[in-house]
Design an enzyme around this catalytic site. Structure first.
Site, mmCIF file in Angstrom:
data_model
loop_
_atom_site.group_PDB
_atom_site.id
_atom_site.type_symbol
_atom_site.label_atom_id
_atom_site.label_comp_id
_atom_site.label_asym_id
_atom_site.label_seq_id
_atom_site.Cartn_x
_atom_site.Cartn_y
_atom_site.Cartn_z
ATOM 1 N N HIS A 101 5.574 5.880 1.397
ATOM 2 C CA HIS A 101 5.369 4.472 1.032
ATOM 3 C C HIS A 101 3.918 4.201 0.633
ATOM 4 C CE1 HIS A 101 4.001 2.368 5.072
ATOM 5 N NE2 HIS A 101 3.394 3.509 4.907
ATOM 6 N N GLU A 152 8.380 -4.236 2.697
ATOM 7 C CA GLU A 152 7.744 -4.175 4.010
ATOM 8 C C GLU A 152 8.031 -5.349 4.937
ATOM 9 O OE1 GLU A 152 6.499 -1.414 4.977
ATOM 10 O OE2 GLU A 152 6.019 -0.340 3.118
ATOM 11 N N ASP A 178 -0.735 -6.347 -3.043
ATOM 12 C CA ASP A 178 -0.659 -5.516 -1.840
ATOM 13 C C ASP A 178 -2.036 -5.393 -1.208
ATOM 14 O OD1 ASP A 178 0.076 -3.585 0.063
ATOM 15 O OD2 ASP A 178 1.184 -2.372 -1.382
ATOM 16 N N HIS A 191 7.702 0.269 0.915
ATOM 17 C CA HIS A 191 7.225 0.204 -0.459
ATOM 18 C C HIS A 191 7.501 1.460 -1.276
ATOM 19 C CE1 HIS A 191 4.220 -2.550 -2.771
ATOM 20 N NE2 HIS A 191 5.334 -2.341 -3.439
ATOM 21 N N ASP A 230 -1.414 2.244 -2.532
ATOM 22 C CA ASP A 230 -0.166 3.018 -2.613
ATOM 23 C C ASP A 230 -0.137 3.977 -3.794
ATOM 24 O OD1 ASP A 230 0.645 1.720 -0.347
ATOM 25 O OD2 ASP A 230 2.030 0.360 -1.339
ATOM 26 N N ASP A 268 2.542 -7.615 3.137
ATOM 27 C CA ASP A 268 1.270 -7.522 3.855
ATOM 28 C C ASP A 268 0.071 -7.826 2.960
ATOM 29 O OD1 ASP A 268 0.498 -5.220 2.468
ATOM 30 O OD2 ASP A 268 0.680 -3.882 4.176
ATOM 31 N N HIS A 326 -2.687 -2.583 0.141
ATOM 32 C CA HIS A 326 -2.873 -1.144 -0.048
ATOM 33 C C HIS A 326 -2.618 -0.754 -1.500
ATOM 34 C CE1 HIS A 326 -1.527 -1.928 4.122
ATOM 35 N NE2 HIS A 326 -2.445 -1.034 4.438
ATOM 36 N N ASP A 339 4.200 -6.559 -1.824
ATOM 37 C CA ASP A 339 4.220 -6.136 -0.425
ATOM 38 C C ASP A 339 3.796 -7.340 0.404
ATOM 39 O OD1 ASP A 339 3.505 -5.106 2.142
ATOM 40 O OD2 ASP A 339 3.196 -3.120 1.283
#
Length: 335
Positions: free
Chosen positions: A149, A286, A132, A109, A136, A242, A134, A240
């Site tokens: 990332h 990712e 996402d 990312h 980030d 995830d 996260h 992302d």
């Protein structure tokens, strides 16, 4: 509410420029550099063409590897990430000046540093939807890992400029978005420093708790309204994989977080963003085919491609390519 006839058609006028970003140096595990390859092998270009889109594959961004790239200010591989990000930004800008939308296939990312910077050169009024688990948005000094990332937005947000030292390799980069231009959806693993940044600068953020509380339709509506009340600004969508639950994206980041977006919720986000007609760029991050076995890899690639298609007109309610009409019986056609 049922969509109109126009809304049910596939988005046919779009010219999509596909750009591979085979990069993994924003974190410590190899594998995300193969993301573009497995997504292409999964048929992403052909499947977008089947939707009636005009697709041009612009190849891969050149990746720079600086041999002696010691950490600076707790940021790992800064020269490699920074210099490659410049090449990404330059290539994204070129693609967007010849196409309607750029689809960036990452890559970890950290590639969003370059994709957003390049997009902002063409669309300086853009907003960012960050899908996402996260946030980030760690600065190098708030990060526990030092992996870039987990920091891309910190380098791009104007309000954080004084909190981020200009790292070697990043001399070219100037922040290009404001905190108010960002909306998160799907957060469920946010560091203390990131939480403070979100609250201090008033960033719109919907975690999975809000998704559970309000439902995905309300969350998407609120997110879009928060960053663009008048519904006129170009949208950069950073996805992302995830963000989805690990049962759907088993070959994503190695620190998967349970309780993520369902496939239906992810589809809804993509379909609603597509309906705005303002999508400028999608970057996908990712995908790591080296995580898990062949079954995990296939599931992750298939799910990722199915989501990408929905950003470009594939709708669960049905759709059709341009020029399509109901076929007449052969006898009628030959009279």
């Amino acid at each position: 509410m049922p969509g109109s006839v126009e809304q049910m058609k596939m988005k046919s006028a779009e010219r999509i420029g596909v750009l591979g970003i085979p990069f993994s140096k924003g974190q410590s595990r190899v594998g995300t550099e193969y993301g573009p390859e497995v997504l292409r092998n999964g048929g992403i270009v052909r499947k977008l063409q089947n939707l009636g889109c005009h697709v041009q594959d612009h190849g891969d961004v050149e990746v720079i590897q600086v041999e002696k790239d010691d950490p600076e200010e707790n940021a790992k591989n800064p020269r490699t990430v920074g210099l490659t990000s410049k090449l990404i930004a330059d290539k994204v800008e070129r693609v967007l000046r010849s196409e309607d939308i750029c689809l960036g296939l990452g890559g970890d990312h950290s590639v969003a540093i370059g994709t957003i910077a390049g997009n902002a050169r063409v669309e300086p009024d853009l907003v960012v939807l960050w899908i996402d688990a996260h946030a980030d948005i760690n600065t190098p000094m708030t990060s526990d890992s030092g992996n870039i990332h987990g920091m891309p937005l910190a380098f791009l947000v104007r309000e954080l400029e004084s909190y981020v030292t200009k790292l070697p390799g990043f001399e070219w980069l100037s922040p290009c978005i404001h905190a108010k231009d960002i909306a998160y959806i799907g957060l469920r693993d946010v560091d203390a420093g990131e939480r403070k940044i979100i609250e201090k600068f008033g960033i719109t953020a919907f975690s999975m708790q809000e998704v559970d509380k309000y439902g995905i339709n309300e969350v998407v509506e609120r997110a879009l309204r928060a960053v663009d009340p008048e519904g006129k600004r170009p949208i950069h969508l950073s996805f992302d994989v995830d963000a989805m639950d690990p049962t759907l994206a088993t070959s994503a980041r190695d620190h998967a977080v349970i309780g993520g977006l369902s496939l239906r919720e992810t589809y809804y986000i993509a379909e609603e963003v597509a309906r705005t007609g303002r999508l400028s760029m999608v970057d996908v991050a990712e995908v790591n085919p080296l995580l898990g076995d062949e079954k995990d890899k296939k599931l992750t690639v298939d799910m990722t491609i199915s989501v990408i298609q929905r950003f470009f007109g594939n709708r669960r309610g049905g759709c059709y390519p341009p020029g399509y009409d109901i076929p007449l019986p052969h006898k009628l056609m030959t009279r």
